[in-house]
Design a protein around this motif. Structure first.
Motif, PDB file in Angstrom:
ATOM      1  N   VAL A 107       0.871  -1.166   0.000  1.00 44.41           N
ATOM      2  CA  VAL A 107       0.000   0.000   0.000  1.00 44.41           C
ATOM      3  C   VAL A 107       0.912   1.220   0.000  1.00 44.41           C
ATOM      4  CG1 VAL A 107      -1.781   1.270   1.234  1.00 44.41           C
ATOM      5  CG2 VAL A 107      -1.804  -1.236   1.246  1.00 44.41           C
ATOM      6  N   VAL A 108       0.829   2.002  -1.064  1.00 40.09           N
ATOM      7  CA  VAL A 108       1.673   3.181  -1.204  1.00 40.09           C
ATOM      8  C   VAL A 108       0.822   4.396  -0.854  1.00 40.09           C
ATOM      9  CG1 VAL A 108       3.120   4.517  -2.760  1.00 40.09           C
ATOM     10  CG2 VAL A 108       2.970   2.045  -3.036  1.00 40.09           C
ATOM     11  N   VAL A 109       1.276   5.163   0.110  1.00 37.58           N
ATOM     12  CA  VAL A 109       0.546   6.346   0.567  1.00 37.58           C
ATOM     13  C   VAL A 109       1.306   7.578   0.097  1.00 37.58           C
ATOM     14  CG1 VAL A 109      -0.370   7.588   2.541  1.00 37.58           C
ATOM     15  CG2 VAL A 109      -0.267   5.093   2.582  1.00 37.58           C
ATOM     16  N   ASP A 110       0.649   8.357  -0.762  1.00 42.33           N
ATOM     17  CA  ASP A 110       1.229   9.618  -1.205  1.00 42.33           C
ATOM     18  C   ASP A 110       0.857  10.677  -0.171  1.00 42.33           C
ATOM     19  OD1 ASP A 110       2.340  11.672  -2.656  1.00 42.33           O
ATOM     20  OD2 ASP A 110       0.521  11.987  -3.830  1.00 42.33           O
ATOM     21  N   CYS A 111       1.842  11.202   0.490  1.00 41.83           N
ATOM     22  CA  CYS A 111       1.619  12.149   1.588  1.00 41.83           C
ATOM     23  C   CYS A 111       1.632  13.593   1.094  1.00 41.83           C
ATOM     24  CB  CYS A 111       2.679  11.950   2.674  1.00 41.83           C
ATOM     25  SG  CYS A 111       2.637  10.331   3.421  1.00 41.83           S
ATOM     26  N   GLY A 112       0.768  13.897   0.145  1.00 42.36           N
ATOM     27  CA  GLY A 112       0.613  15.275  -0.333  1.00 42.36           C
ATOM     28  C   GLY A 112       1.703  15.745  -1.264  1.00 42.36           C
ATOM     29  N   SER A 113       2.075  14.937  -2.218  1.00 38.72           N
ATOM     30  CA  SER A 113       3.105  15.345  -3.182  1.00 38.72           C
ATOM     31  C   SER A 113       2.584  16.470  -4.064  1.00 38.72           C
ATOM     32  CB  SER A 113       3.505  14.163  -4.076  1.00 38.72           C
ATOM     33  OG  SER A 113       4.123  13.158  -3.322  1.00 38.72           O
ATOM     34  N   ASP A 114       3.474  17.389  -4.420  1.00 36.79           N
ATOM     35  CA  ASP A 114       3.087  18.476  -5.331  1.00 36.79           C
ATOM     36  C   ASP A 114       3.922  18.430  -6.610  1.00 36.79           C
ATOM     37  OD1 ASP A 114       5.441  19.231  -4.178  1.00 36.79           O
ATOM     38  OD2 ASP A 114       4.709  21.101  -3.330  1.00 36.79           O
ATOM     39  N   ASP A 115       4.374  17.241  -6.977  1.00 36.06           N
ATOM     40  CA  ASP A 115       5.074  17.045  -8.238  1.00 36.06           C
ATOM     41  C   ASP A 115       4.317  15.978  -9.028  1.00 36.06           C
ATOM     42  OD1 ASP A 115       5.702  14.785  -6.808  1.00 36.06           O
ATOM     43  OD2 ASP A 115       7.870  14.969  -7.005  1.00 36.06           O
ATOM     44  N   LEU A 116       4.983  15.220  -9.869  1.00 33.58           N
ATOM     45  CA  LEU A 116       4.336  14.201 -10.703  1.00 33.58           C
ATOM     46  C   LEU A 116       4.179  12.849 -10.017  1.00 33.58           C
ATOM     47  CD1 LEU A 116       6.048  14.947 -14.128  1.00 33.58           C
ATOM     48  CD2 LEU A 116       3.767  15.605 -13.376  1.00 33.58           C
ATOM     49  N   THR A 117       4.523  12.738  -8.753  1.00 34.47           N
ATOM     50  CA  THR A 117       4.431  11.467  -8.030  1.00 34.47           C
ATOM     51  C   THR A 117       3.031  10.873  -8.053  1.00 34.47           C
ATOM     52  OG1 THR A 117       6.290  12.101  -6.626  1.00 34.47           O
ATOM     53  CG2 THR A 117       4.877  10.336  -5.829  1.00 34.47           C
ATOM     54  N   PRO A 118       1.943  11.627  -7.804  1.00 39.59           N
ATOM     55  CA  PRO A 118       0.611  11.013  -7.838  1.00 39.59           C
ATOM     56  C   PRO A 118       0.241  10.418  -9.201  1.00 39.59           C
ATOM     57  CG  PRO A 118       0.506  13.140  -6.755  1.00 39.59           C
ATOM     58  CD  PRO A 118       1.880  13.009  -7.342  1.00 39.59           C
ATOM     59  N   ILE A 119       0.639  11.064 -10.270  1.00 40.56           N
ATOM     60  CA  ILE A 119       0.343  10.558 -11.612  1.00 40.56           C
ATOM     61  C   ILE A 119       1.112   9.262 -11.869  1.00 40.56           C
ATOM     62  CG2 ILE A 119       0.541  11.074 -14.084  1.00 40.56           C
ATOM     63  CD1 ILE A 119       0.248  14.077 -13.221  1.00 40.56           C
ATOM     64  N   ILE A 120       2.367   9.216 -11.464  1.00 41.11           N
ATOM     65  CA  ILE A 120       3.187   8.009 -11.627  1.00 41.11           C
ATOM     66  C   ILE A 120       2.611   6.870 -10.794  1.00 41.11           C
ATOM     67  CG2 ILE A 120       5.474   7.024 -11.220  1.00 41.11           C
ATOM     68  CD1 ILE A 120       6.597   9.887 -11.760  1.00 41.11           C
ATOM     69  N   LEU A 121       2.190   7.162  -9.581  1.00 39.93           N
ATOM     70  CA  LEU A 121       1.617   6.126  -8.717  1.00 39.93           C
ATOM     71  C   LEU A 121       0.321   5.572  -9.300  1.00 39.93           C
ATOM     72  CD1 LEU A 121       2.188   7.628  -5.159  1.00 39.93           C
ATOM     73  CD2 LEU A 121       3.429   5.760  -6.248  1.00 39.93           C
ATOM     74  N   LYS A 122      -0.507   6.430  -9.854  1.00 39.15           N
ATOM     75  CA  LYS A 122      -1.763   5.979 -10.460  1.00 39.15           C
ATOM     76  C   LYS A 122      -1.487   5.039 -11.629  1.00 39.15           C
ATOM     77  CE  LYS A 122      -6.040   7.756 -12.372  1.00 39.15           C
ATOM     78  NZ  LYS A 122      -6.797   8.949 -12.776  1.00 39.15           N
ATOM     79  N   ARG A 123      -0.510   5.369 -12.455  1.00 36.40           N
ATOM     80  CA  ARG A 123      -0.153   4.515 -13.588  1.00 36.40           C
ATOM     81  C   ARG A 123       0.411   3.181 -13.117  1.00 36.40           C
ATOM     82  NH1 ARG A 123       4.675   4.001 -15.819  1.00 36.40           N
ATOM     83  NH2 ARG A 123       5.445   5.968 -14.999  1.00 36.40           N
ATOM     84  N   LEU A 124       1.264   3.205 -12.097  1.00 37.93           N
ATOM     85  CA  LEU A 124       1.844   1.968 -11.581  1.00 37.93           C
ATOM     86  C   LEU A 124       0.789   1.076 -10.931  1.00 37.93           C
ATOM     87  CD1 LEU A 124       5.190   3.275 -10.065  1.00 37.93           C
ATOM     88  CD2 LEU A 124       4.893   1.901 -12.120  1.00 37.93           C
ATOM     89  N   ALA A 125      -0.172   1.677 -10.232  1.00 36.63           N
ATOM     90  CA  ALA A 125      -1.232   0.885  -9.594  1.00 36.63           C
ATOM     91  C   ALA A 125      -2.096   0.195 -10.643  1.00 36.63           C
ATOM     92  CB  ALA A 125      -2.086   1.770  -8.701  1.00 36.63           C
ATOM     93  N   ALA A 126      -2.331   0.841 -11.771  1.00 33.22           N
ATOM     94  CA  ALA A 126      -3.106   0.217 -12.843  1.00 33.22           C
ATOM     95  C   ALA A 126      -2.321  -0.913 -13.503  1.00 33.22           C
ATOM     96  CB  ALA A 126      -3.486   1.270 -13.881  1.00 33.22           C
ATOM     97  N   GLU A 127      -1.021  -0.795 -13.509  1.00 32.92           N
ATOM     98  CA  GLU A 127      -0.149  -1.774 -14.158  1.00 32.92           C
ATOM     99  C   GLU A 127       0.196  -2.963 -13.260  1.00 32.92           C
ATOM    100  OE1 GLU A 127       4.406  -1.369 -15.618  1.00 32.92           O
ATOM    101  OE2 GLU A 127       3.085   0.305 -16.110  1.00 32.92           O
ATOM    102  N   MET A 128       0.270  -2.754 -11.955  1.00 40.85           N
ATOM    103  CA  MET A 128       0.719  -3.778 -11.011  1.00 40.85           C
ATOM    104  C   MET A 128      -0.377  -4.075  -9.994  1.00 40.85           C
ATOM    105  SD  MET A 128       4.447  -2.199 -10.241  1.00 40.85           S
ATOM    106  CE  MET A 128       5.552  -1.739 -11.540  1.00 40.85           C
ATOM    107  N   PRO A 129      -0.945  -5.279 -10.027  1.00 37.54           N
ATOM    108  CA  PRO A 129      -2.046  -5.582  -9.108  1.00 37.54           C
ATOM    109  C   PRO A 129      -1.629  -5.702  -7.638  1.00 37.54           C
ATOM    110  CG  PRO A 129      -1.476  -7.505 -10.421  1.00 37.54           C
ATOM    111  CD  PRO A 129      -0.671  -6.364 -10.954  1.00 37.54           C
ATOM    112  N   LEU A 130      -0.348  -5.840  -7.351  1.00 34.11           N
ATOM    113  CA  LEU A 130       0.106  -5.925  -5.960  1.00 34.11           C
ATOM    114  C   LEU A 130       0.127  -4.576  -5.253  1.00 34.11           C
ATOM    115  CD1 LEU A 130       3.121  -8.397  -6.339  1.00 34.11           C
ATOM    116  CD2 LEU A 130       0.849  -8.891  -5.452  1.00 34.11           C
ATOM    117  N   LEU A 131       0.006  -3.500  -6.012  1.00 32.52           N
ATOM    118  CA  LEU A 131       0.077  -2.155  -5.443  1.00 32.52           C
ATOM    119  C   LEU A 131      -1.312  -1.566  -5.250  1.00 32.52           C
ATOM    120  CD1 LEU A 131       2.942  -0.368  -7.421  1.00 32.52           C
ATOM    121  CD2 LEU A 131       3.031  -1.347  -5.153  1.00 32.52           C
ATOM    122  N   THR A 132      -1.510  -0.957  -4.095  1.00 31.69           N
ATOM    123  CA  THR A 132      -2.688  -0.152  -3.825  1.00 31.69           C
ATOM    124  C   THR A 132      -2.183   1.236  -3.483  1.00 31.69           C
ATOM    125  OG1 THR A 132      -3.820  -2.075  -2.901  1.00 31.69           O
ATOM    126  CG2 THR A 132      -4.735   0.078  -2.381  1.00 31.69           C
TER     127      THR A 132
END
Length: 160
Positions: A75-100
């Protein structure tokens, strides 16, 4: 110094008696060991503003998690990033079923909100916001996952 024959026989007899008890104790110790498989684990990973590192780190984590016979999730928790981290995490979560992925706010308590999403019995919390660097993260993940692949010897009776 010479000792008499009868004293030497007594000394040898006591030595053999002690050796017999030592062997018996070692045998009893080994026969009472039970091997137990370690429980499945989850990772809670706290990230903030890691747009240059987060993809490599999470791909490494998922690659390491898929190599064992245990069930792992993260479970990856984005703690209020203000860069491209949330977009990268969203793409990785769609690609990898082990990630939430959980996107947090300033009022969020990241660990408390993420633990209910974990599926493993053991939860490892890794803080990439302030505590760990990327290379340390990789070393810790490798160490934890290699440790979980072993069975543990337990003494005494175990519940099944």
């Amino acid at each position: 110094m010479f000792i008499s024959y009868s004293v030497s026989v007594i000394i040898v007899s006591l030595a053999l008696y002690g050796l017999w008890y030592l062997t018996k104790d070692i045998w009893n110790w080994f026969t009472t060991l039970k091997f137990m498989r370690l429980p499945d684990a989850s990772f809670v990973i706290l990230v903030r503003n890691l747009e240059y590192e987060v993809e490599d780190l999470l791909r490494y984590l998922v690659n390491e998690m898929s190599e064992g016979e245990h069930e792992y999730d993260a479970v990856v928790v984005d703690c209020g990033s203000d860069d491209l981290t949330p977009i990268i995490l969203k793409r990785l979560a769609a690609e990898m079923p082990l990630l939430t992925v959980v996107h947090g706010s300033n009022s969020m308590r990241p660990v408390e909100d993420a633990i209910p999403l974990c599926r493993g019995e053991v939860v490892h919390v890794l803080d990439l916001t302030r505590r760990l660097r990327g290379d340390q993260f990789m070393a810790v993940v490798s160490s934890l996952l290699k440790q979980n692949q072993r069975e543990v010897a337990m003494r005494g009776k175990m519940e099944e």
